[in-house]
Scaffold this motif. Structure first.
Motif, PDB file in Angstrom:
ATOM      1  N   GLN A  59       0.862  -1.184   0.000  1.00 15.60           N
ATOM      2  CA  GLN A  59       0.000   0.000   0.000  1.00 15.60           C
ATOM      3  C   GLN A  59       0.901   1.239   0.000  1.00 15.60           C
ATOM      4  OE1 GLN A  59      -2.161   2.547  -0.546  1.00 15.60           O
ATOM      5  NE2 GLN A  59      -3.609   0.890  -0.103  1.00 15.60           N
ATOM      6  N   PRO A  60       1.052   1.915  -1.152  1.00 14.44           N
ATOM      7  CA  PRO A  60       1.997   3.030  -1.255  1.00 14.44           C
ATOM      8  C   PRO A  60       1.627   4.260  -0.434  1.00 14.44           C
ATOM      9  CG  PRO A  60       0.684   2.846  -3.257  1.00 14.44           C
ATOM     10  CD  PRO A  60       0.360   1.649  -2.424  1.00 14.44           C
ATOM     11  N   SER A  61       0.365   4.417  -0.109  1.00 11.85           N
ATOM     12  CA  SER A  61      -0.066   5.612   0.616  1.00 11.85           C
ATOM     13  C   SER A  61       0.262   5.490   2.103  1.00 11.85           C
ATOM     14  CB  SER A  61      -1.574   5.823   0.434  1.00 11.85           C
ATOM     15  OG  SER A  61      -2.037   6.850   1.279  1.00 11.85           O
ATOM     16  N   LYS A  62       1.104   6.400   2.602  1.00  8.99           N
ATOM     17  CA  LYS A  62       1.449   6.387   4.029  1.00  8.99           C
ATOM     18  C   LYS A  62       0.233   6.721   4.887  1.00  8.99           C
ATOM     19  CE  LYS A  62       6.405   7.371   3.780  1.00  8.99           C
ATOM     20  NZ  LYS A  62       7.510   8.216   4.304  1.00  8.99           N
ATOM     21  N   LYS A  63      -0.644   7.531   4.347  1.00 10.48           N
ATOM     22  CA  LYS A  63      -1.858   7.881   5.073  1.00 10.48           C
ATOM     23  C   LYS A  63      -2.715   6.638   5.308  1.00 10.48           C
ATOM     24  CE  LYS A  63      -5.830  11.027   4.903  1.00 10.48           C
ATOM     25  NZ  LYS A  63      -6.519  12.082   4.105  1.00 10.48           N
ATOM     26  N   VAL A  64      -2.841   5.826   4.280  1.00  9.37           N
ATOM     27  CA  VAL A  64      -3.614   4.592   4.391  1.00  9.37           C
ATOM     28  C   VAL A  64      -2.900   3.611   5.311  1.00  9.37           C
ATOM     29  CG1 VAL A  64      -4.564   2.632   3.115  1.00  9.37           C
ATOM     30  CG2 VAL A  64      -4.642   4.913   2.109  1.00  9.37           C
ATOM     31  N   GLN A  65      -1.562   3.565   5.229  1.00  9.70           N
ATOM     32  CA  GLN A  65      -0.782   2.688   6.112  1.00  9.70           C
ATOM     33  C   GLN A  65      -1.060   3.016   7.578  1.00  9.70           C
ATOM     34  OE1 GLN A  65       3.373   3.035   5.106  1.00  9.70           O
ATOM     35  NE2 GLN A  65       3.067   2.398   2.986  1.00  9.70           N
ATOM     36  N   LYS A  66      -1.001   4.287   7.897  1.00  6.45           N
ATOM     37  CA  LYS A  66      -1.214   4.718   9.292  1.00  6.45           C
ATOM     38  C   LYS A  66      -2.624   4.392   9.754  1.00  6.45           C
ATOM     39  CE  LYS A  66      -0.580   8.731  12.311  1.00  6.45           C
ATOM     40  NZ  LYS A  66      -0.162  10.166  12.361  1.00  6.45           N
ATOM     41  N   ALA A  67      -3.605   4.667   8.908  1.00  4.27           N
ATOM     42  CA  ALA A  67      -5.003   4.393   9.260  1.00  4.27           C
ATOM     43  C   ALA A  67      -5.238   2.888   9.409  1.00  4.27           C
ATOM     44  CB  ALA A  67      -5.931   4.971   8.196  1.00  4.27           C
ATOM     45  N   ALA A  68      -4.605   2.095   8.536  1.00  3.77           N
ATOM     46  CA  ALA A  68      -4.764   0.644   8.607  1.00  3.77           C
ATOM     47  C   ALA A  68      -4.160   0.085   9.886  1.00  3.77           C
ATOM     48  CB  ALA A  68      -4.119  -0.008   7.385  1.00  3.77           C
ATOM     49  N   LEU A  69      -3.038   0.655  10.310  1.00  2.00           N
ATOM     50  CA  LEU A  69      -2.412   0.200  11.553  1.00  2.00           C
ATOM     51  C   LEU A  69      -3.322   0.462  12.744  1.00  2.00           C
ATOM     52  CD1 LEU A  69       0.111  -0.911  12.983  1.00  2.00           C
ATOM     53  CD2 LEU A  69       0.947   1.440  13.163  1.00  2.00           C
ATOM     54  N   GLU A  70      -3.932   1.638  12.774  1.00  2.00           N
ATOM     55  CA  GLU A  70      -4.846   1.972  13.877  1.00  2.00           C
ATOM     56  C   GLU A  70      -6.077   1.067  13.853  1.00  2.00           C
ATOM     57  OE1 GLU A  70      -4.253   3.997  16.341  1.00  2.00           O
ATOM     58  OE2 GLU A  70      -2.274   4.425  15.483  1.00  2.00           O
ATOM     59  N   LYS A  71      -6.575   0.767  12.655  1.00  3.52           N
ATOM     60  CA  LYS A  71      -7.742  -0.096  12.543  1.00  3.52           C
ATOM     61  C   LYS A  71      -7.423  -1.511  13.017  1.00  3.52           C
ATOM     62  CE  LYS A  71     -11.283  -1.598   9.231  1.00  3.52           C
ATOM     63  NZ  LYS A  71     -11.748  -1.500   7.816  1.00  3.52           N
ATOM     64  N   ALA A  72      -6.227  -1.987  12.659  1.00  5.09           N
ATOM     65  CA  ALA A  72      -5.825  -3.323  13.086  1.00  5.09           C
ATOM     66  C   ALA A  72      -5.602  -3.369  14.591  1.00  5.09           C
ATOM     67  CB  ALA A  72      -4.557  -3.757  12.350  1.00  5.09           C
ATOM     68  N   ARG A  73      -5.110  -2.294  15.140  1.00  6.87           N
ATOM     69  CA  ARG A  73      -4.892  -2.227  16.585  1.00  6.87           C
ATOM     70  C   ARG A  73      -6.205  -2.336  17.356  1.00  6.87           C
ATOM     71  NH1 ARG A  73      -0.523   2.747  16.651  1.00  6.87           N
ATOM     72  NH2 ARG A  73       1.393   1.481  16.792  1.00  6.87           N
ATOM     73  N   ALA A  74      -7.269  -1.811  16.757  1.00  7.21           N
ATOM     74  CA  ALA A  74      -8.572  -1.827  17.427  1.00  7.21           C
ATOM     75  C   ALA A  74      -9.116  -3.243  17.552  1.00  7.21           C
ATOM     76  CB  ALA A  74      -9.565  -0.948  16.675  1.00  7.21           C
ATOM     77  N   GLY A  75      -8.644  -4.135  16.704  1.00  6.94           N
ATOM     78  CA  GLY A  75      -9.089  -5.522  16.767  1.00  6.94           C
ATOM     79  C   GLY A  75      -7.945  -6.428  17.175  1.00  6.94           C
ATOM     80  N   TYR A  76      -7.762  -7.486  16.395  1.00  9.81           N
ATOM     81  CA  TYR A  76      -6.691  -8.432  16.689  1.00  9.81           C
ATOM     82  C   TYR A  76      -5.633  -8.277  15.611  1.00  9.81           C
ATOM     83  CZ  TYR A  76      -4.312 -12.790  17.827  1.00  9.81           C
ATOM     84  OH  TYR A  76      -3.362 -13.722  18.187  1.00  9.81           O
ATOM     85  N   MET A  77      -4.391  -8.030  16.026  1.00 11.07           N
ATOM     86  CA  MET A  77      -3.321  -7.771  15.069  1.00 11.07           C
ATOM     87  C   MET A  77      -2.853  -9.082  14.440  1.00 11.07           C
ATOM     88  SD  MET A  77      -1.526  -5.234  13.778  1.00 11.07           S
ATOM     89  CE  MET A  77      -1.551  -3.917  15.010  1.00 11.07           C
ATOM     90  N   ASN A  78      -3.427  -9.412  13.298  1.00 11.14           N
ATOM     91  CA  ASN A  78      -2.985 -10.599  12.560  1.00 11.14           C
ATOM     92  C   ASN A  78      -2.948 -10.280  11.074  1.00 11.14           C
ATOM     93  OD1 ASN A  78      -5.649 -10.652  11.689  1.00 11.14           O
ATOM     94  ND2 ASN A  78      -6.237 -12.325  13.034  1.00 11.14           N
ATOM     95  N   GLU A  79      -2.457 -11.218  10.300  1.00  7.74           N
ATOM     96  CA  GLU A  79      -2.261 -10.991   8.868  1.00  7.74           C
ATOM     97  C   GLU A  79      -3.575 -10.711   8.147  1.00  7.74           C
ATOM     98  OE1 GLU A  79      -0.210 -13.274   5.023  1.00  7.74           O
ATOM     99  OE2 GLU A  79      -0.116 -14.133   7.044  1.00  7.74           O
ATOM    100  N   TYR A  80      -4.617 -11.458   8.486  1.00 10.16           N
ATOM    101  CA  TYR A  80      -5.900 -11.291   7.811  1.00 10.16           C
ATOM    102  C   TYR A  80      -6.468  -9.890   8.049  1.00 10.16           C
ATOM    103  CZ  TYR A  80     -10.818 -11.870   6.643  1.00 10.16           C
ATOM    104  OH  TYR A  80     -12.075 -11.698   6.104  1.00 10.16           O
ATOM    105  N   ASN A  81      -6.493  -9.446   9.309  1.00  6.24           N
ATOM    106  CA  ASN A  81      -7.063  -8.136   9.629  1.00  6.24           C
ATOM    107  C   ASN A  81      -6.256  -7.003   9.000  1.00  6.24           C
ATOM    108  OD1 ASN A  81      -9.130  -9.259  11.115  1.00  6.24           O
ATOM    109  ND2 ASN A  81      -8.054  -9.113  13.068  1.00  6.24           N
ATOM    110  N   VAL A  82      -4.931  -7.157   8.964  1.00  5.45           N
ATOM    111  CA  VAL A  82      -4.096  -6.113   8.354  1.00  5.45           C
ATOM    112  C   VAL A  82      -4.362  -6.046   6.856  1.00  5.45           C
ATOM    113  CG1 VAL A  82      -1.719  -5.443   7.823  1.00  5.45           C
ATOM    114  CG2 VAL A  82      -2.307  -6.212  10.124  1.00  5.45           C
ATOM    115  N   ARG A  83      -4.516  -7.208   6.210  1.00  5.16           N
ATOM    116  CA  ARG A  83      -4.828  -7.228   4.770  1.00  5.16           C
ATOM    117  C   ARG A  83      -6.141  -6.504   4.492  1.00  5.16           C
ATOM    118  NH1 ARG A  83      -2.532 -10.011   0.824  1.00  5.16           N
ATOM    119  NH2 ARG A  83      -0.826 -11.456   1.270  1.00  5.16           N
ATOM    120  N   GLU A  84      -7.139  -6.812   5.288  1.00  4.89           N
ATOM    121  CA  GLU A  84      -8.440  -6.186   5.093  1.00  4.89           C
ATOM    122  C   GLU A  84      -8.356  -4.682   5.302  1.00  4.89           C
ATOM    123  OE1 GLU A  84     -11.373  -7.579   4.083  1.00  4.89           O
ATOM    124  OE2 GLU A  84     -10.185  -9.373   3.682  1.00  4.89           O
TER     125      GLU A  84
END
Length: 383
Positions: free
Chosen positions: A104-129
């Motif tokens: 995912q080239p967008s750093k903005k999306v990277q940061k938002a995705a990390l926060e979203k994954a943190r809200a749930g369970y940090m695993n490969e599937y959730n990070v992909r989604e």
């Protein structure tokens, strides 16, 4: 504690610019001490992104004795958003999850995705989604059919997995609908071409009963040169496979081009009247890597069954109203037959066992049967 506090440490002082100092520092750390991967990747990225003296991946690879592919991987990791790198540095995520963020080239999306994954369970599937890298976004071989240049020209974006192993391809695309639209346009264009060539019916609707349509033989023999080259291509592909390497598409593409030329010669030899009465079924191949065309003739009309040796067609016998059996009588007969079967089962244990075995071996619902057979026959219970 091994050296006295006043121990004189030899130091070399040299006047160099920041880029050279960074390169020297990185080289010393890589050679002498194992750096944390994050620090190493950040340093590689800084070498490549330096404003005054940027170094190409090839130059970096030659300087540190690593492959160019390895440099591209490190540059991609070093270019991740700081929030992702800091999470990796702090042990919150591992290397496997960090590599997903490079798609995912967008750093903005990277940061938002990390926060979203943190809200749930940090695993490969959730990070992909969270990154939008679901299986639906995987391009597969359909991108090769449409061509990447054409897809990008229409506004699509391609994100490649730099860490894919072997022949696996986790390439994802930004617009799945656009890719399918472009593939459909290729199918439509192929239908227009076949119609212009005189084929009677051209359709993309392939019936389940396509085997009822006789196949038209469009095979043609290759020339000596084509046969020799096809044989050589097969040998080269086998050599790559034995070496656990994979074709980049060049050999397979050449093979398909030769086979297409052979098929075109065969189609050109078909009589125009035959074409006008035939059907061309146009579809994508199973792996969606190419367009397949299945040429068929119209199915023969069903003929009435001839039961007489003289060739006369059998006529259906009409049943007189007085000979017809009513639905009520049919129901009563069914009830009597069922009752008779029950009596036979109860009186004969061997019949009961045969019915039980037949039921279990022929019905998916047999596991739900529970029953007891009394009288003189032994008791049976099926669960």
């Amino acid at each position: 504690g091994d050296l006295p506090k006043d121990f004189a440490v030899p130091v070399i002082i040299s006047s160099i610019d920041d880029a050279k100092a960074r390169e020297t520092s990185l080289a010393l750390n890589v050679i002498r001490t194992n750096m944390h991967p994050v620090d190493e990747f950040r340093a590689f990225h800084q070498l490549n992104a330096d404003k005054t003296n940027p170094q190409t991946p090839e130059q970096i690879a030659a300087r540190f004795g690593v492959s160019v592919k390895s440099v591209h991987q490190r540059l991609a990791l070093g270019a991740l958003d700081d929030s992702v790198l800091n999470a990796w540095l702090g042990g919150e995520i591992d290397a496997k999850i960090a590599k997903l963020f490079t798609m995912q080239p967008s750093k903005k999306v990277q940061k938002a995705a990390l926060e979203k994954a943190r809200a749930g369970y940090m695993n490969e599937y959730n990070v992909r989604e969270a990154l939008g890298l679901s299986s639906e976004a995987r391009a597969g071989k359909l991108l090769a059919l449409v061509t990447e240049d054409a897809y990008v020209a229409r506004g699509g974006k391609v994100n490649r997995d730099l860490f894919a192993e072997g022949n696996s391809d986790n390439t994802t695309i930004s617009d799945v609908a656009l890719l399918h639209t472009m593939a459909q346009e290729l199918l439509d264009k192929e239908c227009e071409r076949l119609t212009a060539e005189g084929w009677g019916t051209v359709t993309q609707q392939v019936p389940d009963s396509i085997w009822n349509y006789p196949r038209i033989d469009v095979t043609a023999k290759p020339t000596k040169e084509e046969a020799a080259r096809l044989k050589q291509i097969e040998k080269e592909l086998e050599t790559l496979e034995e070496a656990d390497e994979y074709d980049d598409g060049t050999l397979e593409g050449e093979r398909e081009t030769i086979q297409q030329k052979i098929e075109e010669r065969a189609l050109a030899s078909i009589d125009a009247k035959v074409k006008a009465k035939s059907i061309a079924f146009v579809k994508l191949s199973h792996d969606r890597s190419r367009i397949e065309i299945d040429f068929r003739a119209q199915p023969a009309k069903e003929k009435s069954l001839d039961l007489k040796s003289g060739g006369e067609k059998a006529k259906a016998k009409k049943i007189a109203p007085e000979d017809a059996i009513s639905q009520a009588l049919i129901s009563r007969q069914a009830m009597q037959l069922t009752a008779a079967a029950q009596i036979a089962i109860l009186k004969q244990s061997n019949v009961a066992l045969a019915v039980l075995i037949a039921t279990v071996t022929s019905s998916n619902d047999a596991c739900q049967i529970r029953g007891k057979l009394d009288h003189k026959a032994p008791k049976f219970e099926a669960a």
